[in-house]
Design a protein around this motif. Structure first.
Motif, mmCIF file in Angstrom:
data_model
loop_
_atom_site.group_PDB
_atom_site.id
_atom_site.type_symbol
_atom_site.label_atom_id
_atom_site.label_comp_id
_atom_site.label_asym_id
_atom_site.label_seq_id
_atom_site.Cartn_x
_atom_site.Cartn_y
_atom_site.Cartn_z
ATOM 1 N N PRO A 86 0.831 -1.212 0.000
ATOM 2 C CA PRO A 86 0.000 0.000 0.000
ATOM 3 C C PRO A 86 0.862 1.258 0.000
ATOM 4 C CG PRO A 86 -0.846 -1.603 1.574
ATOM 5 C CD PRO A 86 0.480 -2.127 1.101
ATOM 6 N N ASP A 87 0.474 2.209 -0.803
ATOM 7 C CA ASP A 87 1.240 3.451 -0.890
ATOM 8 C C ASP A 87 1.030 4.284 0.376
ATOM 9 O OD1 ASP A 87 2.761 5.467 -2.605
ATOM 10 O OD2 ASP A 87 0.994 6.611 -1.984
ATOM 11 N N PRO A 88 2.109 4.732 1.008
ATOM 12 C CA PRO A 88 1.973 5.489 2.265
ATOM 13 C C PRO A 88 1.159 6.768 2.103
ATOM 14 C CG PRO A 88 4.234 4.750 1.957
ATOM 15 C CD PRO A 88 3.519 4.483 0.673
ATOM 16 N N PHE A 89 1.342 7.460 0.991
ATOM 17 C CA PHE A 89 0.606 8.718 0.810
ATOM 18 C C PHE A 89 -0.889 8.459 0.656
ATOM 19 C CE2 PHE A 89 -1.001 12.424 -1.406
ATOM 20 C CZ PHE A 89 -0.342 13.460 -0.777
ATOM 21 N N PHE A 90 -1.242 7.402 -0.040
ATOM 22 C CA PHE A 90 -2.662 7.066 -0.203
ATOM 23 C C PHE A 90 -3.281 6.664 1.134
ATOM 24 C CE2 PHE A 90 -5.959 3.828 -1.020
ATOM 25 C CZ PHE A 90 -6.871 4.603 -1.732
ATOM 26 N N MET A 91 -2.523 6.008 1.977
ATOM 27 C CA MET A 91 -3.050 5.571 3.269
ATOM 28 C C MET A 91 -3.283 6.731 4.231
ATOM 29 S SD MET A 91 -3.449 2.438 2.711
ATOM 30 C CE MET A 91 -3.948 1.967 4.366
ATOM 31 N N LYS A 92 -2.780 7.915 3.908
ATOM 32 C CA LYS A 92 -2.975 9.080 4.767
ATOM 33 C C LYS A 92 -4.250 9.854 4.425
ATOM 34 C CE LYS A 92 1.957 9.896 5.623
ATOM 35 N NZ LYS A 92 3.090 10.848 5.452
ATOM 36 N N ARG A 93 -5.106 9.283 3.595
ATOM 37 C CA ARG A 93 -6.338 9.987 3.227
ATOM 38 C C ARG A 93 -7.214 10.221 4.465
ATOM 39 N NH1 ARG A 93 -7.043 4.632 1.878
ATOM 40 N NH2 ARG A 93 -9.079 3.671 2.381
ATOM 41 N N VAL A 94 -8.159 11.125 4.333
ATOM 42 C CA VAL A 94 -9.036 11.486 5.455
ATOM 43 C C VAL A 94 -9.810 10.252 5.915
ATOM 44 C CG1 VAL A 94 -10.928 12.956 6.194
ATOM 45 C CG2 VAL A 94 -9.238 13.827 4.566
ATOM 46 N N ASN A 95 -9.821 10.028 7.225
ATOM 47 C CA ASN A 95 -10.477 8.862 7.801
ATOM 48 C C ASN A 95 -11.991 9.085 7.839
ATOM 49 O OD1 ASN A 95 -11.316 6.639 9.258
ATOM 50 N ND2 ASN A 95 -9.627 6.750 10.733
ATOM 51 N N VAL A 96 -12.682 8.471 6.892
ATOM 52 C CA VAL A 96 -14.134 8.652 6.796
ATOM 53 C C VAL A 96 -14.836 7.994 7.974
ATOM 54 C CG1 VAL A 96 -16.171 8.123 5.395
ATOM 55 C CG2 VAL A 96 -14.051 8.866 4.294
ATOM 56 N N GLU A 97 -14.301 6.896 8.469
ATOM 57 C CA GLU A 97 -14.946 6.188 9.582
ATOM 58 C C GLU A 97 -15.018 7.059 10.824
ATOM 59 O OE1 GLU A 97 -14.484 1.986 12.111
ATOM 60 O OE2 GLU A 97 -13.064 2.504 10.497
ATOM 61 N N SER A 98 -13.933 7.781 11.107
ATOM 62 C CA SER A 98 -13.940 8.663 12.282
ATOM 63 C C SER A 98 -14.915 9.815 12.090
ATOM 64 C CB SER A 98 -12.534 9.192 12.537
ATOM 65 O OG SER A 98 -12.085 9.976 11.450
ATOM 66 N N ILE A 99 -15.081 10.252 10.854
ATOM 67 C CA ILE A 99 -16.016 11.347 10.589
ATOM 68 C C ILE A 99 -17.444 10.911 10.878
ATOM 69 C CG2 ILE A 99 -16.985 12.781 8.751
ATOM 70 C CD1 ILE A 99 -14.229 12.863 7.491
ATOM 71 N N THR A 100 -17.795 9.725 10.390
ATOM 72 C CA THR A 100 -19.160 9.236 10.636
ATOM 73 C C THR A 100 -19.415 9.024 12.133
ATOM 74 O OG1 THR A 100 -18.396 6.960 10.258
ATOM 75 C CG2 THR A 100 -19.279 8.161 8.366
ATOM 76 N N LYS A 101 -18.399 8.596 12.846
ATOM 77 C CA LYS A 101 -18.563 8.405 14.293
ATOM 78 C C LYS A 101 -18.774 9.740 15.011
ATOM 79 C CE LYS A 101 -15.965 4.093 14.820
ATOM 80 N NZ LYS A 101 -14.787 3.427 15.437
ATOM 81 N N ALA A 102 -18.198 10.800 14.473
ATOM 82 C CA ALA A 102 -18.372 12.118 15.086
ATOM 83 C C ALA A 102 -19.714 12.739 14.719
ATOM 84 C CB ALA A 102 -17.237 13.040 14.664
ATOM 85 N N LEU A 103 -20.223 12.453 13.520
ATOM 86 C CA LEU A 103 -21.470 13.059 13.073
ATOM 87 C C LEU A 103 -22.707 12.316 13.566
ATOM 88 C CD1 LEU A 103 -20.599 13.953 9.363
ATOM 89 C CD2 LEU A 103 -20.757 15.507 11.317
ATOM 90 N N THR A 104 -22.586 11.025 13.779
ATOM 91 C CA THR A 104 -23.768 10.238 14.178
ATOM 92 C C THR A 104 -24.375 10.703 15.500
ATOM 93 O OG1 THR A 104 -22.947 8.311 12.960
ATOM 94 C CG2 THR A 104 -24.613 7.918 14.642
ATOM 95 N N PRO A 105 -23.598 10.962 16.565
ATOM 96 C CA PRO A 105 -24.201 11.454 17.815
ATOM 97 C C PRO A 105 -24.936 12.781 17.643
ATOM 98 C CG PRO A 105 -21.982 10.668 18.212
ATOM 99 C CD PRO A 105 -22.154 10.729 16.740
ATOM 100 N N LEU A 106 -24.377 13.648 16.782
ATOM 101 C CA LEU A 106 -25.049 14.933 16.560
ATOM 102 C C LEU A 106 -26.379 14.728 15.850
ATOM 103 C CD1 LEU A 106 -21.953 17.073 15.431
ATOM 104 C CD2 LEU A 106 -23.037 16.989 17.685
ATOM 105 N N ALA A 107 -26.388 13.792 14.903
ATOM 106 C CA ALA A 107 -27.644 13.494 14.209
ATOM 107 C C ALA A 107 -28.671 12.926 15.179
ATOM 108 C CB ALA A 107 -27.386 12.521 13.066
#
Length: 265
Positions: free
Chosen positions: A117-138
């Motif tokens: 796996p390319d290291p730069f590609f693996m540094k993409r924004v973590n979508v899973e953490s975003i959904t975990k942060a938005l779900t409680p607000l929803a």
């Protein structure tokens, strides 16, 4: 007019087998083939990286558009929009990871090592953490009560949601800027060497000779001027009507106009 430039041929990646050195106990031909395979592997993985980063940039743009659609409104509507955006982002991220993995493993030379796996590609924004942060607000917006044990009202959740969305969109835009710079870097490295993949013909020109109408007219005029002279030979026979009944006297031969026989004296 300037001379023709041959500068592009300086980028050819050539190897001299005579100058290739390796351990005496190692087969030289095998080492040359291994080096060739390694060069091809690097080219392939560089192209895969460019494709993967381009796909990630497109996904980030879609996520930014999805977050822009979450507008202030009734808490239930805002909660539904947040949940829908989270579901879309999760699906897009999984699809991207799957497509990149399939691309990396497809049509690989058996001599190559498994892809890393390319290291730069693996540094993409973590979508899973975003959904975990938005779900409680929803959840707070929908129930107008505390979520996961935190004292967050619907009004407070709406304010916090606006701040979180702004930060997320800023993160994705920053990531896209980094992706554009990295893609340009890899494209420049790809163009450093002239290979069969980036070799293109400068120009091809085909010249079709047009018919010379003036020459055709001249040939036709010359043909008309030529005259064909036919020789006409007139044969007069003994029974020719032009002779008639008159006797033709030839010394030693008696010929009559009505006779077809010759009498020789």
């Amino acid at each position: 007019m300037g001379g023709f430039s041959y500068a592009k041929w300086d980028k050819l990646e050539l190897s001299d087998d005579d100058e290739f050195e390796c351990h005496p106990n190692v087969d030289k031909a095998s080492m040359i083939r291994w080096k060739q395979a390694e060069i091809h592997r690097q080219r392939r993985e560089r192209q895969d990286k460019i494709t993967a980063l381009t796909m990630e940039a497109a996904m980030n743009s879609r996520i930014i558009d999805a977050l822009d659609k979450i507008r202030p409104g009734p808490p239930a509507d805002v909660s539904g929009a947040v949940r829908a955006a989270c579901a879309d982002m999760t699906e897009w991220d999984k699809t991207l990871a799957h497509d990149v993995m399939v691309m990396a493993h497809a049509d690989r030379d058996p001599r190559w090592q498994p892809p890393v796996p390319d290291p730069f590609f693996m540094k993409r924004v973590n979508v899973e953490s975003i959904t975990k942060a938005l779900t409680p607000l929803a959840d707070s917006l929908a129930a107008d009560e505390t979520a996961e044990g935190t004292a967050v009202s619907a009004a407070e959740a709406a304010v916090k949601l606006g701040v979180v969305l702004a930060d997320l969109k800023s993160s994705f835009r920053s990531r896209n800027a980094d992706l554009a710079a990295e893609i340009k870097k890899e494209e420049d490295a790809k163009k450093e060497k002239l290979t069969s993949e980036n070799l293109s013909t400068g120009f091809n020109k085909t010249v079709v000779a047009k018919p010379n109408h003036d020459q055709e007219e001249e040939e036709k005029a010359t043909t008309k001027k030529k005259t064909v002279v036919e020789k006409k030979t007139e044969i007069v026979t003994l029974n020719s009507p032009s002779v008639g009944a008159q006797d033709v006297k030839v010394p030693g031969v008696a010929i009559t106009g009505q006779a077809s026989a010759l009498t020789v004296f």
